[in-house]
Write an enzyme that holds these catalytic residues in place. Structure first.
Site, PDB file in Angstrom:
ATOM      1  N   TYR A 164      49.477  42.990  43.113  1.00  0.00           N
ATOM      2  CA  TYR A 164      48.471  43.660  42.279  1.00  0.00           C
ATOM      3  C   TYR A 164      47.084  43.532  42.904  1.00  0.00           C
ATOM      4  O   TYR A 164      46.344  44.512  43.010  1.00  0.00           O
ATOM      5  CB  TYR A 164      48.501  43.025  40.888  1.00  0.00           C
ATOM      6  CG  TYR A 164      47.655  43.696  39.831  1.00  0.00           C
ATOM      7  CD1 TYR A 164      48.148  44.782  39.110  1.00  0.00           C
ATOM      8  CD2 TYR A 164      46.378  43.234  39.539  1.00  0.00           C
ATOM      9  CE1 TYR A 164      47.386  45.385  38.122  1.00  0.00           C
ATOM     10  CE2 TYR A 164      45.611  43.829  38.542  1.00  0.00           C
ATOM     11  CZ  TYR A 164      46.116  44.894  37.836  1.00  0.00           C
ATOM     12  OH  TYR A 164      45.362  45.492  36.856  1.00  0.00           O
ATOM     13  N   SER A 169      40.305  47.188  39.009  1.00  0.00           N
ATOM     14  CA  SER A 169      40.388  45.981  38.188  1.00  0.00           C
ATOM     15  C   SER A 169      39.359  45.005  38.719  1.00  0.00           C
ATOM     16  O   SER A 169      38.932  45.112  39.886  1.00  0.00           O
ATOM     17  CB  SER A 169      41.791  45.375  38.331  1.00  0.00           C
ATOM     18  OG  SER A 169      41.839  44.073  37.783  1.00  0.00           O
TER      19      SER A 169
END
Ligand code: NAD
Length: 262
Positions: A157, A144
């Protein structure tokens, strides 16, 4: 391997969103595919059958839970038994939870680290030796932009995604002399169920409306002011499997509309 022998790919978390887009693109490329992830059994079976039918490739489904080591081991063993060795591995399964760290539920932290990071260790350790022995392999980790930069309220995350970028570099070095490339792709925001689901929590955490979250939070740093598409990510992953990309290894490739250029 003969040029006519189809390759085999496992794409974790491919019943939805980005993973399903990558699986679809690989089927178009003539790759036999193992779908993985959760969802309605009838819908998954319809997707599996349609992909096989549309593109004339073999498509299997594994419901392995990426938090369970024994289920990951069974998924790889069943793939090898049914489709042959795994040539391409895409570690894509992921979940998100948005909360200030002082309130972050411990079980959510553990699940995010297990699914978004540790499952890639298990799948990789199970397939990389065969790739090295055969002299060809591609491992793609869907990280990401949050593997490169942080945002508040996403501690687990961001930690997992930074972790998988480090893991990517390490395995790239271990496999580099064996024709095996290992790369991470780092998407900006893509409108998938994962992103849709975090909009209400982000709105609550920041005291905004959901429209304000989309405009002022999600696309705030994305210089193009557009969401990345699943098809753009799938095409990027497809390129990384080609021989043209044979010297690309150990990178974390942003596909993020300029987000990490800031
Ligand atoms: P999504 O929610 O649409 O899909 C997630 C997939 O993972 C689904 O198939 C789901 O069933 C599967 N999954 C969840 N828990 C699992 C488990 N325990 N075991 C096996 N499968 C499991 O999400 P998405 O947006 O397509 O995300 C895919 C990947 O892309 C994730 O790693 C995510 O972090 C990453 N990513 C997404 C975006 C975005 O904007 N959507 C941006 C950057 C990175």
């Amino acid at each position: 391997m003969s040029v006519n022998t189809p390759r085999t790919a496992i794409i974790t978390g491919s019943t939805s969103g980005i993973g399903l887009g990558i699986a679809t693109r690989f089927c178009q490329d003539g790759v036999n595919v193992v779908l993985n992830g959760f969802g309605d059994a009838a819908e998954i079976e319809a997707t599996r059958a349609k992909l096989a039918d549309d593109y004339g490739v073999t498509v299997r489904y594994s419901g392995a839970d990426m938090t369970k080591t024994d289920q990951i081991e069974a998924m790889v063993a069943e793939t090898e038994a049914e489709l042959g060795p795994v040539d391409i591995l895409v570690n894509n399964a992921g979940i998100q939870h948005v909360s200030p760290v002082e309130d972050f539920p411990v079980a959510k932290w553990d699940a995010i680290i297990a699914i978004n990071l540790t499952s890639a260790f298990h799948t990789t350790r199970l397939v990389v030796k065969g790739m090295k022995d055969r002299g060809w392999g591609r491992i793609i980790n869907v990280a990401s932009a949050h593997g490169l930069v942080a945002s508040p309220y996403k501690s687990a995350y961001v930690a997992a995604k930074h972790g998988i970028v480090g893991f990517t570099k390490t395995i790239a070095l271990e496999a580099a002399e064996y024709g095996v490339t290992v790369n991470a792709v780092c998407p900006g925001y893509v409108l998938t169920p994962l992103v849709e689901a975090q909009i209400p929590d982000t709105a609550k955490a920041r005291g905004m409306t959901e429209e304000e979250v989309k405009r002022n939070v999600l696309l705030e740093a994305q210089a193009t002011k557009q969401f990345v598409t699943v098809e753009q990510l799938a095409a990027t992953c497809s390129f990384l499997t080609t021989d043209a990309a044979g010297q690309i290894t150990g990178i974390a490739l942003p596909v993020d509309g300029g987000w990490t250029a800031h």
